[in-house]
Motif scaffolding. Sequence first.
Motif, mmCIF file in Angstrom:
data_model
loop_
_atom_site.group_PDB
_atom_site.id
_atom_site.type_symbol
_atom_site.label_atom_id
_atom_site.label_comp_id
_atom_site.label_asym_id
_atom_site.label_seq_id
_atom_site.Cartn_x
_atom_site.Cartn_y
_atom_site.Cartn_z
ATOM 1 N N VAL A 104 37.032 22.465 71.444
ATOM 2 C CA VAL A 104 38.069 21.749 71.124
ATOM 3 C C VAL A 104 38.357 20.706 72.445
ATOM 4 O O VAL A 104 38.496 19.570 72.721
ATOM 5 C CB VAL A 104 39.316 22.140 70.928
ATOM 6 N N GLU A 105 38.514 21.660 73.699
ATOM 7 C CA GLU A 105 38.604 21.126 74.862
ATOM 8 C C GLU A 105 38.027 20.176 75.313
ATOM 9 O O GLU A 105 38.112 19.020 76.014
ATOM 10 C CB GLU A 105 38.818 22.138 76.266
ATOM 11 N N ASP A 106 36.392 20.363 74.973
ATOM 12 C CA ASP A 106 35.417 19.439 75.574
ATOM 13 C C ASP A 106 35.501 17.959 74.575
ATOM 14 O O ASP A 106 35.247 16.940 75.270
ATOM 15 C CB ASP A 106 34.125 19.846 74.954
ATOM 16 N N GLY A 107 35.947 18.125 73.408
ATOM 17 C CA GLY A 107 36.303 16.722 72.606
ATOM 18 C C GLY A 107 37.325 16.134 73.284
ATOM 19 O O GLY A 107 37.179 14.824 73.367
ATOM 20 N N ARG A 108 38.376 16.781 73.634
ATOM 21 C CA ARG A 108 39.484 16.173 74.340
ATOM 22 C C ARG A 108 39.008 15.161 75.643
ATOM 23 O O ARG A 108 39.122 14.044 75.806
ATOM 24 C CB ARG A 108 40.662 16.949 74.608
ATOM 25 N N ALA A 109 38.129 15.867 76.266
ATOM 26 C CA ALA A 109 37.642 15.497 77.583
ATOM 27 C C ALA A 109 36.521 14.289 77.405
ATOM 28 O O ALA A 109 36.658 13.278 78.004
ATOM 29 C CB ALA A 109 36.877 16.508 78.379
ATOM 30 N N LEU A 110 35.799 14.427 76.291
ATOM 31 C CA LEU A 110 34.954 13.631 75.750
ATOM 32 C C LEU A 110 35.853 12.243 75.370
ATOM 33 O O LEU A 110 35.477 10.963 75.778
ATOM 34 C CB LEU A 110 34.242 13.740 74.780
ATOM 35 N N GLY A 111 37.035 12.291 74.704
ATOM 36 C CA GLY A 111 37.966 11.199 74.308
ATOM 37 C C GLY A 111 38.491 10.546 75.698
ATOM 38 O O GLY A 111 38.413 9.328 75.524
ATOM 39 N N TYR A 112 38.825 11.164 76.578
ATOM 40 C CA TYR A 112 39.255 10.707 77.750
ATOM 41 C C TYR A 112 38.169 9.872 78.502
ATOM 42 O O TYR A 112 38.463 8.939 79.194
ATOM 43 C CB TYR A 112 39.965 11.524 78.715
ATOM 44 N N GLU A 136 35.493 19.293 59.566
ATOM 45 C CA GLU A 136 35.395 20.560 59.563
ATOM 46 C C GLU A 136 33.925 21.151 60.204
ATOM 47 O O GLU A 136 34.118 22.288 60.495
ATOM 48 C CB GLU A 136 35.325 20.742 57.872
ATOM 49 N N GLU A 137 33.033 20.397 59.991
ATOM 50 C CA GLU A 137 31.797 20.801 60.697
ATOM 51 C C GLU A 137 32.010 20.940 62.184
ATOM 52 O O GLU A 137 31.460 21.935 62.900
ATOM 53 C CB GLU A 137 30.592 19.511 60.201
ATOM 54 N N GLN A 138 32.559 19.933 62.999
ATOM 55 C CA GLN A 138 32.734 20.028 64.248
ATOM 56 C C GLN A 138 34.222 19.878 64.798
ATOM 57 O O GLN A 138 34.858 18.831 64.624
ATOM 58 C CB GLN A 138 31.956 18.647 65.036
ATOM 59 N N ALA A 139 34.523 21.140 64.881
ATOM 60 C CA ALA A 139 35.977 21.288 65.325
ATOM 61 C C ALA A 139 36.581 20.464 66.621
ATOM 62 O O ALA A 139 37.730 19.938 66.506
ATOM 63 C CB ALA A 139 36.409 22.609 65.470
ATOM 64 N N TRP A 140 35.476 20.098 67.379
ATOM 65 C CA TRP A 140 36.133 19.388 68.534
ATOM 66 C C TRP A 140 36.331 17.632 68.314
ATOM 67 O O TRP A 140 36.956 16.897 69.041
ATOM 68 C CB TRP A 140 35.204 19.242 69.824
#
Length: 151
Positions: A24-32, A134-138
């Motif tokens: 999840v944290e990686d997803g946020r970082a990718l968004g930024y 659902e498949e990728q939580a991030w």
Amino acid sequence: RRLKEIAGVSIYFQRLVPLEAFKVEDGRALGYDLLWKADFSKQRIERLTEIAEKSRALRELCLRHSWMKAMLGAALEGSLHRNKAVRTKLVCVSDKEAIQIGKNLVPSLMTEQLATAGVNEWKIQNRAVKELMEEQAWFEPMVVVLAKGIV
């Protein structure tokens, strides 16, 4: 100066994380990372192209779902369109449907006061997005960050 160097190193290693290890944290970082120094839609789309090549997880996701870049590009464009729900399954999405799904993000954000509520509405309207989240939580936290930067 040191903070800039530390941020650069952090982004470098963030981009090396494989899709299966993304959190999840990686997803946020990718968004930024996708929004970094991209104030206009053209800059955001150029940034998407750049990050899709540099980020291992995003590159793997684009290989798994060939339409992913088209969907994210349409969402990052940030223009207001008529909202049309797409009920296609994740594995059956075409490029045309992916673009429509991406274009559905901004209208969903406009109807809600919070980015998370708008993203949730977008997820409910588009079956493939729901299955992907659902498949990728991030993926959902990444889209919430993108939504805050788009609107």
